[in-house]
Design a protein around this motif. Structure first.
Motif, PDB file in Angstrom:
ATOM      1  N   LEU A 130      -2.758   4.094  -2.561  1.00  0.00           N
ATOM      2  CA  LEU A 130      -2.870   2.962  -3.690  1.00  0.00           C
ATOM      3  C   LEU A 130      -2.585   1.595  -3.496  1.00  0.00           C
ATOM      4  O   LEU A 130      -1.648   1.256  -2.897  1.00  0.00           O
ATOM      5  N   ARG A 166       0.458  -0.911  -0.449  1.00  0.00           N
ATOM      6  CA  ARG A 166       0.264  -0.128   0.232  1.00  0.00           C
ATOM      7  C   ARG A 166       0.937   1.398   0.270  1.00  0.00           C
ATOM      8  O   ARG A 166       1.565   1.460   0.518  1.00  0.00           O
ATOM      9  N   GLY A 225      -0.719   4.326 -10.029  1.00  0.00           N
ATOM     10  CA  GLY A 225      -2.063   4.745 -10.385  1.00  0.00           C
ATOM     11  C   GLY A 225      -2.498   5.527  -9.988  1.00  0.00           C
ATOM     12  O   GLY A 225      -1.476   6.741 -10.015  1.00  0.00           O
ATOM     13  N   ARG A 226      -3.930   6.486  -9.733  1.00  0.00           N
ATOM     14  CA  ARG A 226      -4.774   7.503  -9.966  1.00  0.00           C
ATOM     15  C   ARG A 226      -4.386   8.563  -8.406  1.00  0.00           C
ATOM     16  O   ARG A 226      -4.516   7.291  -7.171  1.00  0.00           O
ATOM     17  N   ILE A 227      -4.167   9.233  -8.509  1.00  0.00           N
ATOM     18  CA  ILE A 227      -4.087  10.083  -6.897  1.00  0.00           C
ATOM     19  C   ILE A 227      -5.393  11.408  -6.388  1.00  0.00           C
ATOM     20  O   ILE A 227      -5.620  11.750  -7.693  1.00  0.00           O
TER      21      ILE A 227
END
Length: 248
Positions: free
Chosen positions: A205, A157, A195-197
């Motif tokens: 993420l 994570r 990934g998207r933030i």
């Protein structure tokens, strides 16, 4: 002093955030912060860890008995001094009262509230022993810290804290986080999409693999604006960039 040693830098950063780094050592470290990005990353990581500890300690107002004890210690001395040399002591009485009050409060706080004061430091030492983490601090184009990213060495994570809100055009764009790896010889490898933030607040993420495998050869991170409807193996222009370091 060789500030490139991670253990030394981590120890200085922890003492700086806890407030135990004092005097010339603290002033030297503060002068170092604008010049050394790894020092700023270490401080940001410790602030992130200890923020939760500070929030967990409830505020406690001194009881009336505390103030009565302080007054009982100070009042007799002040009365004696005033009656003996009132004119001469008049210019010294207020500073002395302030010093004595501070000393009395400190002594009483240690005696009456040991379970509030000492566990924070003990927990910080325990946290330090378990602090093997990857930490990234991304800056905007003006050099201002904007995103803090942390992952434990063997975790999957990646935790995110948005330090400054990021402007996102309302035209179907999203913020994409990329790792910028390199090979053992130092040559750049293709960017790795993480990934998207979010544009503000906090986020998390799920990594496609363990942080140790994904980030061990990553020295920098980047954030780009990408289309929400399509994915790409290559980022567009980065709006945020920053270093990624390991703290162990």
């Amino acid at each position: 002093m060789n500030y490139d040693r991670p253990a030394l830098l981590d120890g200085l950063a922890s003492a700086y955030v806890l407030g135990t780094l004092q005097g010339p050592a603290r002033r030297r470290f503060e002068r170092l912060l604008p010049e050394l990005v790894n020092a700023r990353l270490a401080v940001a990581a410790w602030e992130s860890r200890l923020h939760a500890l500070a929030q967990s300690v409830p505020q406690a107002a001194p009881s009336p008995q505390v103030w009565k004890r302080i007054e009982s210690r100070i009042a007799p001395r002040l009365r004696t001094q005033e009656s003996a040399r009132r004119a001469w002591w008049s210019k010294w009485i207020q500073p002395m009262a302030g010093v004595l009050t501070g000393m009395a409060i400190g002594v009483l706080a240690v005696k009456l509230l040991p379970n509030v004061l000492f566990p924070v430091d003990q927990l910080a030492q325990q946290e330090k022993a378990l602090s093997q983490s990857y930490v990234g601090l991304l800056l905007d184009r003006d050099g201002k810290p904007t995103v803090l990213a942390t992952a434990t060495r063997h975790g999957t994570r990646l935790k995110l804290k948005i330090l400054r809100s990021i402007a996102v055009p309302a035209t179907g764009k999203v913020l994409a986080l990329w790792a910028l790896p390199h090979d053992p010889a130092g040559h750049d490898l293709p960017p790795l999409y993480l990934g998207r933030i979010p544009a503000e607040g906090k986020g998390e993420l799920m990594l496609s693999d363990g942080a140790e495998k994904l980030l061990s050869n990553v020295s920098r991170l980047g954030v780009s604006l990408e289309s929400a409807e399509s994915s790409s193996d290559h980022p567009s222009t980065f709006v945020l960039t920053g270093h990624c370091v390991r703290l162990w």
